[in-house]
Each structure stands twice: as structure tokens, then as C-alpha cells.
Design a protein around this motif. Structure first.
Motif, PDB file in Angstrom:
ATOM      1  N   PRO A 107      -2.383  27.441  25.549  1.00 20.39           N
ATOM      2  CA  PRO A 107      -3.407  26.449  25.171  1.00 20.39           C
ATOM      3  C   PRO A 107      -4.055  25.640  26.157  1.00 20.39           C
ATOM      4  N   ASN A 108      -5.250  25.824  26.235  1.00 20.25           N
ATOM      5  CA  ASN A 108      -6.080  25.080  27.354  1.00 20.25           C
ATOM      6  C   ASN A 108      -5.711  25.416  28.854  1.00 20.25           C
ATOM      7  N   ASN A 109      -5.029  26.655  29.037  1.00 17.35           N
ATOM      8  CA  ASN A 109      -4.686  27.136  30.539  1.00 17.35           C
ATOM      9  C   ASN A 109      -5.981  27.830  30.767  1.00 17.35           C
ATOM     10  N   PRO A 110      -6.444  27.483  32.459  1.00 18.24           N
ATOM     11  CA  PRO A 110      -7.700  28.355  32.719  1.00 18.24           C
ATOM     12  C   PRO A 110      -7.916  29.630  32.808  1.00 18.24           C
ATOM     13  N   ILE A 111      -6.725  30.392  32.635  1.00 16.38           N
ATOM     14  CA  ILE A 111      -6.559  31.602  32.605  1.00 16.38           C
ATOM     15  C   ILE A 111      -7.442  32.348  31.613  1.00 16.38           C
ATOM     16  N   THR A 112      -7.705  31.725  30.551  1.00 16.83           N
ATOM     17  CA  THR A 112      -8.490  32.094  29.172  1.00 16.83           C
ATOM     18  C   THR A 112      -9.731  32.150  29.620  1.00 16.83           C
ATOM     19  N   SER A 113     -10.223  31.860  30.722  1.00 19.42           N
ATOM     20  CA  SER A 113     -11.839  32.042  30.955  1.00 19.42           C
ATOM     21  C   SER A 113     -12.022  33.503  31.458  1.00 19.42           C
ATOM     22  N   LEU A 114     -10.927  34.026  31.503  1.00 17.62           N
ATOM     23  CA  LEU A 114     -10.939  35.629  32.005  1.00 17.62           C
ATOM     24  C   LEU A 114     -11.024  36.617  30.797  1.00 17.62           C
ATOM     25  N   VAL A 119     -10.225  40.394  30.465  1.00 18.91           N
ATOM     26  CA  VAL A 119      -9.732  41.062  31.835  1.00 18.91           C
ATOM     27  C   VAL A 119      -8.250  41.648  31.523  1.00 18.91           C
ATOM     28  N   ALA A 120      -8.127  43.001  31.979  1.00 19.94           N
ATOM     29  CA  ALA A 120      -6.773  43.554  32.009  1.00 19.94           C
ATOM     30  C   ALA A 120      -6.213  44.082  33.160  1.00 19.94           C
ATOM     31  N   SER A 121      -5.067  43.911  33.481  1.00 19.11           N
ATOM     32  CA  SER A 121      -4.327  44.424  34.671  1.00 19.11           C
ATOM     33  C   SER A 121      -3.055  44.759  34.439  1.00 19.11           C
ATOM     34  N   THR A 122      -2.485  45.815  35.209  1.00 16.20           N
ATOM     35  CA  THR A 122      -1.152  45.981  35.132  1.00 16.20           C
ATOM     36  C   THR A 122      -0.254  44.834  35.995  1.00 16.20           C
ATOM     37  N   ALA A 123       0.648  44.474  35.138  1.00 21.75           N
ATOM     38  CA  ALA A 123       1.373  43.138  35.802  1.00 21.75           C
ATOM     39  C   ALA A 123       3.116  43.399  35.442  1.00 21.75           C
ATOM     40  N   ILE A 166      -5.773  39.740  29.141  1.00 22.15           N
ATOM     41  CA  ILE A 166      -6.173  38.120  28.953  1.00 22.15           C
ATOM     42  C   ILE A 166      -6.834  37.824  27.831  1.00 22.15           C
ATOM     43  N   THR A 167      -6.731  37.071  26.879  1.00 17.55           N
ATOM     44  CA  THR A 167      -7.431  36.729  25.530  1.00 17.55           C
ATOM     45  C   THR A 167      -7.931  35.269  25.720  1.00 17.55           C
ATOM     46  N   HIS A 168      -8.665  34.888  24.558  1.00 19.79           N
ATOM     47  CA  HIS A 168      -9.223  33.554  24.577  1.00 19.79           C
ATOM     48  C   HIS A 168      -8.259  32.619  24.178  1.00 19.79           C
ATOM     49  N   TRP A 169      -7.151  32.776  23.738  1.00 18.98           N
ATOM     50  CA  TRP A 169      -5.919  32.206  23.458  1.00 18.98           C
ATOM     51  C   TRP A 169      -4.517  32.109  24.478  1.00 18.98           C
ATOM     52  N   GLY A 170      -4.823  33.348  25.444  1.00 18.94           N
ATOM     53  CA  GLY A 170      -3.574  33.456  26.113  1.00 18.94           C
ATOM     54  C   GLY A 170      -3.400  35.048  26.627  1.00 18.94           C
ATOM     55  N   MET A 171      -2.271  35.585  26.486  1.00 23.78           N
ATOM     56  CA  MET A 171      -2.096  36.705  26.875  1.00 23.78           C
ATOM     57  C   MET A 171      -1.740  37.904  25.904  1.00 23.78           C
ATOM     58  N   SER A 172      -2.111  39.143  25.945  1.00 23.20           N
ATOM     59  CA  SER A 172      -1.801  40.262  25.090  1.00 23.20           C
ATOM     60  C   SER A 172      -1.537  41.438  26.028  1.00 23.20           C
ATOM     61  N   GLY A 173      -1.803  42.599  25.156  1.00 27.24           N
ATOM     62  CA  GLY A 173      -1.563  43.923  25.851  1.00 27.24           C
ATOM     63  C   GLY A 173       0.102  44.528  25.844  1.00 27.24           C
ATOM     64  N   PRO A 174       0.275  45.646  25.933  1.00 31.29           N
ATOM     65  CA  PRO A 174       1.351  46.394  25.949  1.00 31.29           C
ATOM     66  C   PRO A 174       2.597  45.661  26.589  1.00 31.29           C
ATOM     67  N   ALA A 175       2.453  45.037  27.844  1.00 33.64           N
ATOM     68  CA  ALA A 175       3.575  44.410  28.329  1.00 33.64           C
ATOM     69  C   ALA A 175       4.104  43.266  27.541  1.00 33.64           C
ATOM     70  N   ILE A 176       3.133  42.307  27.183  1.00 38.01           N
ATOM     71  CA  ILE A 176       3.413  41.236  26.195  1.00 38.01           C
ATOM     72  C   ILE A 176       4.046  41.526  24.984  1.00 38.01           C
ATOM     73  N   LEU A 177       3.659  42.710  24.266  1.00 39.70           N
ATOM     74  CA  LEU A 177       4.163  42.939  23.103  1.00 39.70           C
ATOM     75  C   LEU A 177       5.375  43.563  23.132  1.00 39.70           C
ATOM     76  N   ARG A 178       5.481  44.352  24.163  1.00 36.23           N
ATOM     77  CA  ARG A 178       7.119  44.918  24.478  1.00 36.23           C
ATOM     78  C   ARG A 178       7.992  43.557  24.577  1.00 36.23           C
ATOM     79  N   LEU A 179       7.638  42.744  25.465  1.00 35.45           N
ATOM     80  CA  LEU A 179       8.358  41.406  25.486  1.00 35.45           C
ATOM     81  C   LEU A 179       8.866  40.979  24.465  1.00 35.45           C
ATOM     82  N   SER A 180       7.849  40.572  23.455  1.00 37.40           N
ATOM     83  CA  SER A 180       7.946  39.799  22.381  1.00 37.40           C
ATOM     84  C   SER A 180       8.845  40.680  21.373  1.00 37.40           C
ATOM     85  N   ALA A 181       9.003  41.835  21.352  1.00 35.29           N
ATOM     86  CA  ALA A 181       9.902  42.909  20.630  1.00 35.29           C
ATOM     87  C   ALA A 181      11.140  42.516  20.993  1.00 35.29           C
TER      88      ALA A 181
END
Length: 411
Positions: free
Chosen positions: A201-208, A211-215, A232-247
Motif C-alpha cells: 500500500p502507498n509504495n511509490p513502486i506502484t507508479s510503474l 512494468v515487468a522484470s526478472t528479479a 509491478i501492479t497498481h497494488w504491489g507485485m505479482s508475476g511468476p516469482a511472487i506466485l511461486r513464493l506465495s505457494a
């Protein structure tokens, strides 16, 4: 004839339930197969999976590779995959006129890129083998009668008698939903969300946003770590790396109440020391150029410029003129930028629940209950879940097929 005809009732009209129903009906024509779906929609996850394309399975080289993609249930799926694997799924659909294709990341889709192709195939099979499909029919209780058959009480007050039952009801988000299965003597591992995105929430990264990048992403204070595309999403972060981490971290992150620090390395091939070693030569080589315009690491330009501004480096600064203090801050951001996470968001259709019926109570070679004869399980209702990429659907096809063949063998 109808008086002596054996009946299978499948509870759940998703991938696993349909696969069990159509295969049991095909393998044993004398069997009456009834499929019950508690909602008004059949195969709803199949419909929306993979952005409407249906990520049917994963192009895995072998069973060992495949089993390592399941945070829970690895030993269980290994035994099941020896009976019905990815190659069998591909062949099963091909025999019914549905060709699958593999993409570069291993995900497999129908060549039509349309999930309706898979749905239509399964519905045709159900029609061909006379599976009786009923929607808006939820099982509320299930018990054995004196003659050893199952009595299923439905929410609408109806009672169904069955010789065999396959529970393919999907993952339950609340522990209370397992009540009707606990009546059969089964225990369950409490559910927890898996495959979710991180809220910042309210993190400036959400302005991007977009945008996607391998990290490389780590959860501070844990061993949890994944490398792959980050979106990078309007609420935070998503993508395969994040989803795998959540699993992999489903239980740990639940215990943290989804409040933790994500540490992102935007240059996964580097750590702080290797970056410091390379920096002087970059500075010398690019000295006269403006650092905002010259990005030697291949990062998305918007991300590169955002990180520079966050480090306090102005747009007109040349590589050679960046003060040591700002340079150090920037390097740290590139390889270990911290993001406070507060909460999670369901990732579209990919939401999966970990937890479910305790695996020691199920025989993986038949999917039959070890506690109650003629009761079978398939799919996410068991304590098995995979990361994103077609692994959960493969478990659905495998467990549904294994249950179907075991039921047919009994007849």
C-alpha cells in the motif's frame, strides 16, 4: 437392469471431477455415473485459467522434475504420476482431437488458445458415455447405509444412493466446509491461501504498474526465495516469482498475517560485492553519458529511472559525476531493495488453497480412502497443491483418471 446397475456419484464439476466421471463411464459402460456440481457453472476454473486459454499441463521432462513443483504432496503425486503422467494427458486429449502445444516456459495450452476447446471436449465425452450432469446440487452429508452403500444428502433435500463416491469438490477456503467429509472419519489439514500477489500500500513502486522484470525475491527473516519474472501492479507485485513464493511460503506467510518485508534483487546475476567490483569499469566506460539514459543492465527503462530517482540521482547527472553516497545507495537498491508487504490479493483465476484431506488417509495408487471403502478423492480437495504453470491441472487429470480406473477395476 436398472435395479442391479452400480452407481458412481462424483461430487464436483471441475477438472478432476469431470475427468473421473468421463473415464469411469468410458471404462465401465455398465456403470451409472452422476456428476454433481454445487454451483451453476461447470469447469469454471478451466474456463478462466491461463487468461482464458487453459494451461492444461506442464511440459515436464520426467516425474522427478514434476514432483518438485508441488509445495505439498510431492511423495503422493510421485506415486500417482507413475500411473498417469503429462505424456498420458497429451495423448488422451490428442485421441479426442485436441492438440496441445508447449510454450518456452513449459506451460502447455490447446493449439486453439481457447479454454472452451478443453471444456467442449470434456462435455462431449460426458455426453458420449451418458454421464448425468446436474448443477446446483451440493452434498451436505454422506454416510454408509446398512447394505454398505453410500447415502448422500443434498442441499435441496434429495437423497442419492451410490455404490462409489468420488469427492472432487475443489479446495475449501474455510475449515468448516470440511464438515461433511469429517463425518466419514477423515481428517484434514486446515486450509491456507496459495498463489497470491503481494500488496504494497502507498509504495511509490506502484507508479510503474505494468512494468515487468526478472528479479530475485526473498522474504526477510525466512529461507523463502524465488527468481523469475516480477510484474509491478497498481497494488504491489505479482508475476511468476511472487506466485511461486506465495505457494512455497503459504503457511509461513499466513502465520505472519501477510505482513513482512520482501527484498528484491533487480539484478539476480549480481550481489552487492560483484556489483561493486564491476562499477568502476562501468563508470569509466560510460563516464560522459547521462546515467538516466544509459542503462547497461538491460532493466526496463522506466524501472531504471525510477530507481535512480529513489536513490536521489538527478536526471542530468553523468555517470562520472554521481557522488559516492548516492552511488552506494543506488547499488544497494539494485541488489537488495526492501518493500514492506501488508496483505495479499487473489491472483485472478490462479487462486489455489493448500490444505485438504490428509494424504496418509488416501491410497495414491487408487485415490481410494484407506478408511472408508468405495470412497475416492480427486483434485484440490486433498492436501496437494502445485505452483503456477499447469501443475494443479495435471494433478486434477491424474487423480481423476487414477480414481476412475480403480473404480472400473472393482467392477
Amino acid at each position: 437392469m436398472s435395479a442391479i446397475r452400480k452407481r458412481l456419484v462424483v461430487a464436483g464439476g471441475g477438472a478432476a471431477g469431470f475427468f473421473c466421471a468421463v473415464n469411469a463411464a468410458r471404462l465401465c459402460p455398465s456403470l451409472e455415473v452422476v456428476l454433481l456440481e454445487k454451483t451453476g457453472k461447470l469447469l469454471s476454473k478451466v474456463k478462466v485459467s491461463g487468461g482464458g486459454r487453459c494451461n492444461v499441463t506442464h511440459n515436464a521432462p520426467d516425474i522427478t522434475y514434476m514432483t518438485k513443483r508441488y509445495p505439498r504432496g510431492q511423495h503422493f503425486v510421485r506415486k500417482a504420476f507413475s500411473r498417469f503422467f503429462v505424456t498420458d494427458t497429451i495423448e488422451w486429449y490428442a485421441e479426442r482431437g485436441v492438440q496441445l502445444k508447449a510454450e518456452a516456459d513449459g506451460r502447455m495450452f490447446p493449439v486453439t488458445d481457447d479454454s472452451q476447446t478443453i471444456i467442449d471436449c470434456l462435455l462431449r465425452e460426458a455426453d458420449k458415455y451418458h454421464v448425468k450432469v446436474e448443477t446446483n446440487k451440493e452434498v451436505t452429508t454422506m454416510e454408509k447405509s446398512a447394505d454398505g452403500r453410500w447415502q448422500l444428502q443434498l442441499q435441496d433435500g434429495r437423497t442419492l444412493t451410490a455404490d462409489f463416491v468420488c469427492v472432487a469438490a475443489g479446495g475449501y477456503a474455510q475449515a468448516g466446509k470440511f464438515g461433511w467429509l469429517a463425518q466419514t472419519g477423515h481428517t484434514f489439514v486446515p486450509p491456507a491461501p496459495s498463489l497470491f500477489t503481494f500488496n504494497m500500500p502507498n509504495n511509490p513502486i506502484t507508479s510503474l504498474m505494468g512494468v515487468a522484470s526478472t528479479a530475485q525475491v526473498k522474504v526477510a527473516g525466512t529461507r523463502l526465495q524465488e527468481t523469475g519474472p516480477v510484474l509491478i501492479t497498481h497494488w504491489g507485485m505479482s508475476g511468476p516469482a511472487i506466485l511461486r513464493l506465495s505457494a512455497w511460503g503459504a503457511r509461513e506467510l499466513q502465520a505472519m498475517q501477510y505482513t513482512f518485508t520482501a527484498v528484491v534483487n533487480w539484478l539476480p546475476d549480481h550481489h552487492e560485492n560483484s556489483l561493486r567490483e564491476e562499477w568502476p569499469s562501468l563508470r569509466q566506460e560510460l563516464g560522459k553519458q547521462k546515467i538516466h539514459h544509459k542503462n547497461p543492465f538491460g532493466l526496463p527503462q522506466r524501472l531504471w529511472q525510477f530507481l535512480l530517482l529513489q536513490a536521489g540521482i538527478s536526471e542530468d547527472m553523468r555517470w562520472a559525476d554521481v557522488p559516492a553516497k548516492d552511488q552506494n545507495r543506488f547499488m544497494k537498491m539494485l541488489v537488495s531493495m526492501e518493500f514492506p508487504v501488508k496483505g495479499k490479493t487473489t491472483f485472478k483465476e490462479e487462486f489455489v488453497t493448500c490444505g485438504g484431506i490428509t494424504l496418509s488417509e488416501i491410497d495414491p495408487s487408487t485415490m481410494e480412502s484407506r478408511l472408508a471403502p468405495n470412497l475416492f478423492f480427486a483434485g484440490e480437495v486433498m492436501d496437494v497443491d502445485g505452483i503456477t504453470g499447469g501443475f494443479n491441472f495435471q494433478h486434477a487429470w491424474t487423480s481423476g483418471f487414477v480414481a476412475a480406473t480403480a473404480i472400473a477395476a472393482k467392477l
